[in-house]
Design an enzyme around this catalytic site. Structure first.
Site, PDB file in Angstrom:
ATOM      1  N   GLY A  47       0.794  -1.520  -0.125  1.00 54.88           N
ATOM      2  CA  GLY A  47      -0.505  -0.181   0.396  1.00 54.88           C
ATOM      3  C   GLY A  47       0.839   0.980  -0.141  1.00 54.88           C
ATOM      4  CB  SER A  48       0.552   4.771  -0.638  1.00 55.70           C
ATOM      5  OG  SER A  48      -0.941   4.913   0.148  1.00 55.70           O
ATOM      6  CD  GLU A  50       0.971  -0.126   3.878  1.00 54.06           C
ATOM      7  OE1 GLU A  50       0.971   0.782   5.175  1.00 54.06           O
ATOM      8  OE2 GLU A  50       0.491  -0.023   2.644  1.00 54.06           O
ATOM      9  CD  GLU A  69      -5.163  -6.039   2.215  1.00 59.70           C
ATOM     10  OE1 GLU A  69      -4.959  -4.280   2.084  1.00 59.70           O
ATOM     11  OE2 GLU A  69      -6.334  -6.512   2.242  1.00 59.70           O
ATOM     12  CG  HIS A  92      -2.216  -0.513   2.886  1.00 55.33           C
ATOM     13  ND1 HIS A  92      -1.884   0.913   2.726  1.00 55.33           N
ATOM     14  CD2 HIS A  92      -3.861   0.192   1.949  1.00 55.33           C
ATOM     15  CE1 HIS A  92      -2.958   2.156   2.724  1.00 55.33           C
ATOM     16  NE2 HIS A  92      -3.829   1.892   1.508  1.00 55.33           N
ATOM     17  CG  HIS A 299     -18.751 -24.951  19.325  1.00 53.97           C
ATOM     18  ND1 HIS A 299     -19.030 -26.031  17.731  1.00 53.97           N
ATOM     19  CD2 HIS A 299     -19.250 -23.934  19.379  1.00 53.97           C
ATOM     20  CE1 HIS A 299     -19.112 -24.769  16.927  1.00 53.97           C
ATOM     21  NE2 HIS A 299     -19.381 -23.593  17.911  1.00 53.97           N
ATOM     22  N   GLY A 422     -11.713 -21.385  14.800  1.00 52.41           N
ATOM     23  CA  GLY A 422     -12.984 -21.809  13.588  1.00 52.41           C
ATOM     24  C   GLY A 422     -13.154 -20.359  13.262  1.00 52.41           C
TER      25      GLY A 422
END
Length: 552
Positions: A47-48, A50, A69, A92, A299, A422
């Protein structure tokens, strides 16, 4: 691979510009530290904000590109788990971190050490709420990172990265987050001093003595093992301890690693995430020793006791937070391998009879009617027959997991990875990371049709790096786990569960569109030959292949 040794910095290297007479920059100091601790693979999607991080990119570093990502974090997770060292991730700003949050949550539950960096807009325009700025950047990934910071000054960034690495590696391990403004990278900075930080803690001897005394005195012990056993490289020691006590060994609910060989004489099976069933399966044991796992992960809502009446519960765990909510008994906190080794150092207990072995599962047969779909059991039994039992399986097929546990036994530590969370979208990119970490080994990515669509871009990364991965897609054209689970929430037999049918997906076409060859198998008689071909290593640059198995 070990989870207990401290990671020592190696000799300080010259930064890219040191030989040209210029002072150190933040980038120089960060790259130098990352090199010293072995974080030379950067998992990223650009990204810009980075881009400044990657000027003068060093020749000994590797940029691992993911097309989304969540894929980036999943690849880094698999790589970090397979190497035992933290992986460096670059995302980003706010949008990229948001896309990645599902797999950041999974990394947190997996106890995977990740140093996650994200770009931020330049400090000079942050007061004006600029485009692509991350508002309250450090709050965004919480609570699913161990530590989060945006350094107050540019020159503090290298020390923040060093601290982040130490925190990520300290048990219980996990992801950490550093937000870095785009204009920080060119600022002057000092190199990070040499550091030597221990990442493990030995359990309290007095508590281990009490646990050892309970195990010595009981008549019918049971062990329940979890992922921290494999993370700590303690599986062989746990086998020795189980053999010493003639203890049945169960796998804790929702465990993401193989911590005990499933073909061992003492292996007793897998515990479900249901309180009443756990108590039922552990019935008859008078001492239950939970090693490297919560006691227990549930769960669905349950009632009654957490352990069978008359049984005493004890636990060895690397996470003090887990020990704090353990419902009863006693818990030792610290590195699992060191704790088990201390128990092995005790005098041998009294002799006990071996417990009865686990029942052998029935053989799965191909369909008897022409044109009928093969069962998941037959598909996994066939895969077990043709694969290398010493190979690696990365799994994300939730509805097939009980069948996998019966028909595809995992027999070695480090040979199995899945998600503890999960959450879906982990398995395909994690297989890429594991394959990067284990060069020369073919990795099997066993994925459900629904799961695969969360991060199918990972196939592209596997193709670009020519990684030896066999993607096996179990296509039952539905979210089977949800349909199977619906009766627990009151659905009548045969009642429609909205949003769970998945018609029309063609995974061979999807794979070929990213450059990966594939084959669909509808005839059970052809499955073994197709899988054998897909698992064969054809030279040192053998790349990925996809097999789509049409299952009932």
């Amino acid at each position: 691979m070990t989870g207990s040794a401290p990671h020592r910095n190696h000799g300080q290297a010259n930064p890219p510009g040191a030989g040209r007479g210029r002072p150190w920059t933040v980038r120089d100091a960060v790259i130098d530290f990352a090199r010293r601790v072995g974080m030379t693979s950067i998992f990223a999607n650009p990204g810009s904000t980075e881009l400044p991080m990657f000027r003068d990119f060093p020749a000994d570093f590797r940029y691992v590109l993911g097309l989304q990502e969540a894929v980036v974090v999943g690849m880094a997770d698999g790589y970090a788990q397979a190497t035992g060292n933290a992986a460096l991730v670059n995302l980003h700003s706010a949008a990229g971190v948001g896309n990645a949050m599902g797999n950041i949550f999974t990394a947190f539950r997996n106890r995977t050490p990740l140093v996650i960096t994200a770009g931020q807009q330049a400090r000079s325009i942050l007061p004006f709420d600029p485009f692509l700025a991350a508002t309250q950047a450090t709050e965004l990934p919480k609570p699913y990172v161990k530590w989060s910071i945006e350094p107050a000054r540019a020159q503090d960034v290298p020390l923040a990265i060093a601290r982040a690495y130490a925190i990520a590696m300290q048990e219980p391990r996990g992801p950490v987050f550093v937000s870095i403004p785009a204009d920080d990278w060119e600022q002057a900075a000092e190199p990070v001093p040499l550091r030597d930080v221990a990442h493990t803690m030995r359990p309290e001897p007095a508590m281990l003595e009490r646990i050892g005394g309970l195990l010595d005195a009981c008549e019918r012990p049971a062990f329940v093992v979890g992922g921290a056993v494999d993370r700590a490289d303690a599986a062989a020691d746990v086998v020795r301890l189980a053999e010493r006590h003639h203890a049945r060994v169960y796998v804790a609910p929702m465990t993401g690693r193989c911590s005990f060989p499933e073909n061992h004489r003492l292996f007793a099976g897998f515990l479900p995430a249901m309180r009443e069933r756990i108590v039922e399966l552990l019935g008859g044991h008078d001492a239950i020793f939970v090693i490297g796992a919560p006691a227990f992960t549930y769960h669905v809502e349950g009632n009654g006791p957490h352990v069978p009446p008359g049984a005493q519960l004890c636990q060895l765990i690397d996470d003090p937070a887990v020990a704090a909510w353990t419902p009863q008994g006693m818990a030792a906190v610290g590195n699992v391998r060191l704790g088990v080794q201390d128990l092995l150092a005790r005098a041998a207990p009294k002799a006990r009879d071996l417990p009865a072995p686990r029942a052998v599962p029935p053989r799965a047969l191909p369909p008897s009617e022409s044109g009928a779909r093969m069962s998941v059991a037959f598909a996994l039994q066939t895969l077990a027959q043709v694969r290398d039992p010493e190979g690696i399986v990365v799994e994300e097929a939730p509805s097939a997991r009980p069948v996998l546990q019966t028909y595809l036994p995992i027999t070695r530590a480090g040979g199995f990875f899945t998600m503890d969370s999960g959450g879906l979208g982990y398995g395909m990119p994690a297989a890429v990371g594991v394959a990067l970490a284990r060069p020369g080994q073919r990795v099997i990515a066993l994925i459900g049709d629904g799961s695969s669509m969360y991060s199918i871009q990972a196939i592209w990364s596997a193709v670009q790096m020519q990684l030896p991965i066999t993607f096996v897609i179990l296509n039952n054209t539905r979210y089977a786990a949800l349909q199977d689970f619906a009766p627990v929430f009151g659905f009548a037999p045969g009642e429609t569960v909205q949003g769970t049918d998945l018609p029309g997906l063609d995974f061979v076409t999807l794979a070929m569109g990213m450059g990966c060859p594939g084959e669909r198998v509808s005839d059970a008689a052809k499955l073994a030959a197709v899988l054998s071909n897909a698992l064969a290593m054809h030279g040192p640059k053998s790349g990925p292949m996809l097999v789509e198995a049409m299952v009932a």
